[in-house]
Write a protein that holds these residues in place. Structure first.
Motif, PDB file in Angstrom:
ATOM      1  N   VAL A  74       0.869  -1.175   0.000  1.00 42.42           N
ATOM      2  CA  VAL A  74       0.000   0.000   0.000  1.00 42.42           C
ATOM      3  C   VAL A  74       0.904   1.222   0.000  1.00 42.42           C
ATOM      4  O   VAL A  74       1.953   1.233   0.649  1.00 42.42           O
ATOM      5  CB  VAL A  74      -0.890   0.017   1.250  1.00 42.42           C
ATOM      6  CG1 VAL A  74      -1.729   1.293   1.282  1.00 42.42           C
ATOM      7  CG2 VAL A  74      -1.774  -1.216   1.278  1.00 42.42           C
ATOM      8  N   THR A  75       0.507   2.264  -0.726  1.00 45.42           N
ATOM      9  CA  THR A  75       1.316   3.472  -0.783  1.00 45.42           C
ATOM     10  C   THR A  75       1.525   4.045   0.610  1.00 45.42           C
ATOM     11  O   THR A  75       0.705   3.851   1.503  1.00 45.42           O
ATOM     12  CB  THR A  75       0.642   4.541  -1.661  1.00 45.42           C
ATOM     13  OG1 THR A  75       1.469   5.704  -1.712  1.00 45.42           O
ATOM     14  CG2 THR A  75      -0.706   4.928  -1.090  1.00 45.42           C
ATOM     15  N   GLU A  76       2.638   4.750   0.764  1.00 44.23           N
ATOM     16  CA  GLU A  76       2.893   5.391   2.063  1.00 44.23           C
ATOM     17  C   GLU A  76       2.410   6.833   2.038  1.00 44.23           C
ATOM     18  O   GLU A  76       2.488   7.534   3.041  1.00 44.23           O
ATOM     19  CB  GLU A  76       4.395   5.336   2.381  1.00 44.23           C
ATOM     20  CG  GLU A  76       4.818   3.951   2.855  1.00 44.23           C
ATOM     21  CD  GLU A  76       6.227   3.600   2.391  1.00 44.23           C
ATOM     22  OE1 GLU A  76       6.869   4.485   1.773  1.00 44.23           O
ATOM     23  OE2 GLU A  76       6.650   2.453   2.609  1.00 44.23           O
ATOM     24  N   ASP A  77       1.897   7.234   0.879  1.00 44.39           N
ATOM     25  CA  ASP A  77       1.406   8.606   0.730  1.00 44.39           C
ATOM     26  C   ASP A  77      -0.011   8.716   1.294  1.00 44.39           C
ATOM     27  O   ASP A  77      -1.000   8.407   0.626  1.00 44.39           O
ATOM     28  CB  ASP A  77       1.419   8.966  -0.771  1.00 44.39           C
ATOM     29  CG  ASP A  77       0.969  10.391  -1.015  1.00 44.39           C
ATOM     30  OD1 ASP A  77       0.488  11.046  -0.066  1.00 44.39           O
ATOM     31  OD2 ASP A  77       1.101  10.852  -2.165  1.00 44.39           O
ATOM     32  N   ALA A  78      -0.100   9.161   2.520  1.00 46.43           N
ATOM     33  CA  ALA A  78      -1.396   9.213   3.204  1.00 46.43           C
ATOM     34  C   ALA A  78      -2.384  10.089   2.446  1.00 46.43           C
ATOM     35  O   ALA A  78      -3.587   9.816   2.427  1.00 46.43           O
ATOM     36  CB  ALA A  78      -1.216   9.730   4.631  1.00 46.43           C
ATOM     37  N   ALA A  79      -1.867  11.130   1.815  1.00 45.29           N
ATOM     38  CA  ALA A  79      -2.756  12.036   1.086  1.00 45.29           C
ATOM     39  C   ALA A  79      -3.439  11.292  -0.064  1.00 45.29           C
ATOM     40  O   ALA A  79      -4.638  11.484  -0.328  1.00 45.29           O
ATOM     41  CB  ALA A  79      -1.968  13.233   0.541  1.00 45.29           C
ATOM     42  N   ARG A  80      -2.677  10.446  -0.738  1.00 45.55           N
ATOM     43  CA  ARG A  80      -3.246   9.650  -1.829  1.00 45.55           C
ATOM     44  C   ARG A  80      -4.408   8.779  -1.323  1.00 45.55           C
ATOM     45  O   ARG A  80      -5.474   8.692  -1.928  1.00 45.55           O
ATOM     46  CB  ARG A  80      -2.158   8.741  -2.429  1.00 45.55           C
ATOM     47  CG  ARG A  80      -1.482   9.313  -3.665  1.00 45.55           C
ATOM     48  CD  ARG A  80      -2.479   9.314  -4.812  1.00 45.55           C
ATOM     49  NE  ARG A  80      -2.050  10.151  -5.927  1.00 45.55           N
ATOM     50  CZ  ARG A  80      -1.137   9.780  -6.833  1.00 45.55           C
ATOM     51  NH1 ARG A  80      -0.554   8.601  -6.731  1.00 45.55           N
ATOM     52  NH2 ARG A  80      -0.814  10.587  -7.815  1.00 45.55           N
ATOM     53  N   ILE A  81      -4.156   8.123  -0.217  1.00 44.10           N
ATOM     54  CA  ILE A  81      -5.201   7.261   0.348  1.00 44.10           C
ATOM     55  C   ILE A  81      -6.419   8.095   0.718  1.00 44.10           C
ATOM     56  O   ILE A  81      -7.557   7.745   0.409  1.00 44.10           O
ATOM     57  CB  ILE A  81      -4.675   6.516   1.586  1.00 44.10           C
ATOM     58  CG1 ILE A  81      -3.516   5.594   1.166  1.00 44.10           C
ATOM     59  CG2 ILE A  81      -5.791   5.723   2.243  1.00 44.10           C
ATOM     60  CD1 ILE A  81      -2.933   4.808   2.307  1.00 44.10           C
ATOM     61  N   GLU A  82      -6.131   9.212   1.351  1.00 48.17           N
ATOM     62  CA  GLU A  82      -7.224  10.089   1.755  1.00 48.17           C
ATOM     63  C   GLU A  82      -8.023  10.549   0.539  1.00 48.17           C
ATOM     64  O   GLU A  82      -9.260  10.549   0.545  1.00 48.17           O
ATOM     65  CB  GLU A  82      -6.660  11.295   2.504  1.00 48.17           C
ATOM     66  CG  GLU A  82      -7.691  12.361   2.826  1.00 48.17           C
ATOM     67  CD  GLU A  82      -8.899  11.805   3.544  1.00 48.17           C
ATOM     68  OE1 GLU A  82      -8.756  10.773   4.241  1.00 48.17           O
ATOM     69  OE2 GLU A  82     -10.001  12.360   3.381  1.00 48.17           O
ATOM     70  N   GLN A  83      -7.285  10.877  -0.511  1.00 45.89           N
ATOM     71  CA  GLN A  83      -7.950  11.336  -1.738  1.00 45.89           C
ATOM     72  C   GLN A  83      -8.850  10.234  -2.311  1.00 45.89           C
ATOM     73  O   GLN A  83      -9.996  10.469  -2.712  1.00 45.89           O
ATOM     74  CB  GLN A  83      -6.881  11.735  -2.765  1.00 45.89           C
ATOM     75  CG  GLN A  83      -7.407  12.096  -4.135  1.00 45.89           C
ATOM     76  CD  GLN A  83      -6.316  11.960  -5.215  1.00 45.89           C
ATOM     77  OE1 GLN A  83      -5.123  12.029  -4.897  1.00 45.89           O
ATOM     78  NE2 GLN A  83      -6.730  11.739  -6.440  1.00 45.89           N
TER      79      GLN A  83
END
Lengths: 124, 124, 124, 124
Positions: A74-83
């Motif tokens: 899973v990506t570590e980019d929390a913003a991506r997940i949030e998006q």
DNA sequence: GTGGTCTAGACCACC
DNA sequence: GTGGTCTAGACCACA
């Protein structure tokens, strides 16, 4: 997980959708390793190629990334997940409004129903 | 109609649900004749017995009634239809709230999203 | 059991009625396990589907419940059984009054006959 | 007439019973001519021999008599008819008491139920 | 031609 | 082995 597929849409898109759901729901946390393709395929009862395709799409969306030897994460980019989470919510909400409209409830009535519903457990 | 069935629930219950939907949506008006069982079965791609079962359930709920030789008809009791419509809307709304909760949106956030969505077609 | 079916009513309804009778009569006590569908079917000389249908109706009435793997059981809700018993008795009584009326006995005469009959075994 | 037969008793006895019923009910008055055997057989959907046998039994009981050429007639002996009527009523009443006993109602409770039932049309 | 019932036979999930 | 579902195919009553 209990994987359920409809017959009116390619399985890989539904798989993709459901995987996105478990990711944004936090079942697999940011940076966590996903199960191997073969395992997911076995679990969902579909062909490994189908899983591959779904994961590629998730990769394209930036929700997961793959490391050649170690597997997919899973990506570590929390913003991506949030998006993605916001996008899924928006889609669901839009679908919901459409369904309610088909049932004859306009936006005001729909909101009123939701308000009323949140109050307590009305008997079904 | 585009009949789509999932694999995690009996066909007859889904058929029942979808028929209820088209009735309360007014696709078949109160008192109107429904297509014959065999036709519905052919259309939905299932066995006539399965359709029969679904319609029997609708009859039990008072949404349709059958005249042995003439066919099946939507009830003329508008209140019954209205009641079913409200019930379906409530069920959908409850499901929706549950789905949003799983996506991490509480009631306030969900309502806010719906409000925001009302403006126009945001970018998909 | 001695299963007897008339030709003027669906088998499954008669089966349902007779099963209700043995339940409220206490042949199968509250919470007791019923014979498997296939066994009942063999015993009654009908198709398992027909038995299934009858039992489904009993389940809808709350007289029995089913556990997927273990079998079907009489409800443990004694009140439900008692209610069904009262209902059956009322139905039977109503039928009886109707039959006596057709034989030309009004309510008073019918009651008198029953009173008289209570004494002992009159000559047949 | 709607003739209904069970499978647990010879048809001719059931036919006999039902013919006795229509006679004591006055459907065929004292002295009235009964339909020809062939007609009855056709109507009831049974073999003429079966009807013959049932009528013979009724003749034995004195409820009907036959005139070689003119056909069969209900007896003109009103007392005989009355006696048969009383007998049928007694049989029915006995059966009823038995059924109620099997439902757990003793004579007192049964009478009470009948009293209560006669008051008005209780909702089923 | 309509709804309704029944049978025979199959498969599934669950334990 | 249990309940549950589904299919295929048949027959019936009714108008």
């Amino acid at each position: 997980m209990d994987w359920v597929f409809r017959a009116d849409e390619p399985i890989y898109t539904q798989l993709c959708e459901q995987l996105a759901l478990v990711i944004v729901s936090g079942v697999y946390a940011a940076g966590e390793r996903l199960p191997p393709v073969r395992e997911l395929a076995l679990d969902a009862g579909v062909n490994p190629n189908t899983v591959q395709r779904a994961l590629s799409e998730l990769e394209r969306r930036g929700l997961v990334y793959s490391q050649r030897t170690a597997g997919r994460f899973v990506t570590e980019d929390a913003a991506r997940i949030e998006q993605a989470r916001a996008q899924l919510a928006r889609d669901r909400a839009r679908d919901f409004l459409g369904a309610m409209a088909r049932l004859g409830l306009d936006r005001t009535q729909t909101l009123a129903l939701l308000e009323q519903l949140s109050g307590g457990d009305a008997k079904p």
